[in-house]
Design a protein around this motif. Structure first.
Motif, PDB file in Angstrom:
ATOM      1  N   TYR A   1       0.830  -1.186   0.000  1.00  0.00           N
ATOM      2  CA  TYR A   1       0.000   0.000   0.000  1.00  0.00           C
ATOM      3  C   TYR A   1       0.870   1.244   0.000  1.00  0.00           C
ATOM      4  O   TYR A   1       2.015   1.238   0.441  1.00  0.00           O
ATOM      5  CB  TYR A   1      -0.908   0.032   1.240  1.00  0.00           C
ATOM      6  CG  TYR A   1      -1.862  -1.120   1.330  1.00  0.00           C
ATOM      7  CD1 TYR A   1      -1.564  -2.229   2.111  1.00  0.00           C
ATOM      8  CD2 TYR A   1      -3.059  -1.111   0.628  1.00  0.00           C
ATOM      9  CE1 TYR A   1      -2.425  -3.296   2.194  1.00  0.00           C
ATOM     10  CE2 TYR A   1      -3.929  -2.174   0.707  1.00  0.00           C
ATOM     11  CZ  TYR A   1      -3.608  -3.266   1.486  1.00  0.00           C
ATOM     12  OH  TYR A   1      -4.469  -4.330   1.562  1.00  0.00           O
TER      13      TYR A   1
ATOM     14  N   VAL B   1     -10.229  10.201  -6.071  1.00  0.00           N
ATOM     15  CA  VAL B   1     -10.773   8.908  -5.634  1.00  0.00           C
ATOM     16  C   VAL B   1     -12.282   9.046  -5.563  1.00  0.00           C
ATOM     17  O   VAL B   1     -12.803  10.007  -4.974  1.00  0.00           O
ATOM     18  CB  VAL B   1     -10.218   8.524  -4.245  1.00  0.00           C
ATOM     19  CG1 VAL B   1     -10.887   7.275  -3.719  1.00  0.00           C
ATOM     20  CG2 VAL B   1      -8.701   8.349  -4.322  1.00  0.00           C
TER      21      VAL B   1
ATOM     22  N   VAL C   1      -5.351   7.864   3.655  1.00  0.00           N
ATOM     23  CA  VAL C   1      -5.889   6.665   3.031  1.00  0.00           C
ATOM     24  C   VAL C   1      -4.724   5.787   2.594  1.00  0.00           C
ATOM     25  O   VAL C   1      -3.585   6.246   2.479  1.00  0.00           O
ATOM     26  CB  VAL C   1      -6.778   6.984   1.799  1.00  0.00           C
ATOM     27  CG1 VAL C   1      -8.042   7.718   2.215  1.00  0.00           C
ATOM     28  CG2 VAL C   1      -6.009   7.776   0.754  1.00  0.00           C
TER      29      VAL C   1
ATOM     30  N   VAL D   1      -3.610   3.272  -0.522  1.00  0.00           N
ATOM     31  CA  VAL D   1      -3.958   2.975  -1.910  1.00  0.00           C
ATOM     32  C   VAL D   1      -3.205   1.723  -2.327  1.00  0.00           C
ATOM     33  O   VAL D   1      -1.987   1.608  -2.112  1.00  0.00           O
ATOM     34  CB  VAL D   1      -3.594   4.145  -2.839  1.00  0.00           C
ATOM     35  CG1 VAL D   1      -4.047   3.832  -4.264  1.00  0.00           C
ATOM     36  CG2 VAL D   1      -4.240   5.429  -2.348  1.00  0.00           C
TER      37      VAL D   1
ATOM     38  N   VAL E   1      -8.842   1.932  -2.810  1.00  0.00           N
ATOM     39  CA  VAL E   1      -8.468   2.854  -1.734  1.00  0.00           C
ATOM     40  C   VAL E   1      -9.115   2.394  -0.430  1.00  0.00           C
ATOM     41  O   VAL E   1     -10.298   2.039  -0.398  1.00  0.00           O
ATOM     42  CB  VAL E   1      -8.920   4.292  -2.084  1.00  0.00           C
ATOM     43  CG1 VAL E   1      -8.557   5.257  -0.969  1.00  0.00           C
ATOM     44  CG2 VAL E   1      -8.290   4.736  -3.410  1.00  0.00           C
TER      45      VAL E   1
END
Lengths: 269, 90
Positions: free
Chosen positions: A116, A170, A258, A260, A149
């Motif tokens: 990530y 997003v 976040v 991703v 996400v």
């Protein structure tokens, strides 16, 4: 000779007086209760309170003895300790570890730290139309236009919609008309979630699926990541389907960071 | 007519002390005795009202909050009626 018994006027008068006084007292009490309902309780409680002693109540057994309450408290504490031992975080950690070992055995190991990319949210719903985010990572950081996400605790919330060099837009799955296949509840009932906006989703399940408020909605993958929590189930006997309303378990208006997904080719080992 | 004042006072004390402590199982029998022995035993409905005030009224019970007052009045009426019946038959 017959004598008529004389009428006792004094007695009749006294009885009438007593009856009048009794009726008057009842009327006064009724009016007092109507206009000042707490007058009599306050007055008589103040008179009786000095006589209400806790020790006396204990002696006559009006209250349970203190020893009984102490014993019950100790028993409850032991029961709580047993429950904690059986369902402790270490037990959950053991189960989680065994689950990850099982996945590794079949080459489906869980996440690795480099899978990530952490992104900071530059704009969130409220500042943007629909349920969208702008994040500060883009193509140069290795994310793709198909990347998923996640919010904290690996909650799947959306996917990359537009990709720029150093930023990305997003779109959340809770955005209107966005769909995603999910599994609902302990029975893993398959359904298609449809975004309602504002972090909410809707899905239809067959009538009688026993979906309950509080059931967890997962993303349908092998890792069963959280997708939402059921907040309402709408049932219509004339409809063969129940409508399940669920919400993303994080506050999308306060998301700051976040995660991703990185495409496998971009994962550094 | 029974005018035994000491007995009446004794019964009154027993009934009202029982009411203060919530001992309805003592107050009711002694109240019935007082209603039977003494004419116009007004202490019985008064004791019933005090019991309701302390333990009944204002607890959200509605009309049931006045149960002991109503019951005391009924007991007094029954005692008065029984006394008339017994007097007429004797």
């Amino acid at each position: 000779m017959t004598y008529l018994r004389p009428h006792n006027y004094a007695r009749t008068k006294r009885n009438r007086l007593i009856a009048t006084v009794a009726i008057g007292v009842v009327v006064i009490i009724g009016l007092t209760q109507f206009f000042a309902p707490y007058f009599f309780p306050t007055f008589f409680t103040a008179l009786a309170r000095p006589f209400w002693r806790e020790e006396f109540a204990l002696e006559i057994g009006a209250f349970r003895p203190t020893s009984n309450i102490i014993a019950e408290n100790e028993s409850l504490k032991m029961e709580i300790a047993d429950l904690r031992m059986n369902y402790s975080s270490s037990s959950v950690a053991i189960l989680e570890s065994r689950y990850n070992d099982l996945l590794s055995m079949f080459g489906r190991a869980s996440t690795s730290p480099t899978q990530y990319k952490l992104g900071s949210v530059l704009a969130r719903p409220g500042a943007l139309p629909y349920d969208e985010l702008i994040i500060d990572i883009g193509q140069v950081d290795g994310i793709a236009s198909t990347s998923k996400v996640y919010a904290a605790e690996k909650v799947l919330i959306g996917h990359v919609k537009e990709l720029l060099a150093h930023s990305a837009k997003v779109i959340l799955y809770s955005s209107p008309r966005e769909t995603y296949d999910v599994l609902i509840g302990a029975k893993q009932i398959p359904a298609r979630s449809i975004g309602r906006g504002g972090g909410g989703y809707t899905a239809e399940v067959p009538h009688g699926s026993l979906v309950q408020v509080g059931d967890i909605v997962t993303d349908g993958t092998l890792y069963g990541r959280a997708f939402g929590v059921v907040v309402s189930v709408l049932t219509d006997p004339s409809n063969p389907f129940d409508t399940v309303l669920f919400a993303v378990p994080v506050n999308i208006y306060q998301i700051r960071f976040v995660l991703v997904d990185l495409p496998k080719s971009n994962i550094r080992r | 007519m029974n005018n035994n004042i000491p007995l009446r006072i004794t019964l009154d004390v027993i009934v009202f002390v029982s009411v203060i402590f919530g001992w309805w199982f003592i107050a009711i029998p002694f109240g019935i005795i007082g209603a039977w022995v003494f004419p116009k035993y007004a202490e019985l409905p008064i004791a019933g009202f005090i019991y309701d005030v302390l333990f009944g009224i204002g607890r959200g019970l509605g009309i049931l909050g006045y149960a002991y007052t109503i019951g005391a009045v009924i007991l007094l009426g029954i005692a008065a009626y029984m006394k008339i019946v017994v007097k007429n038959n004797s």
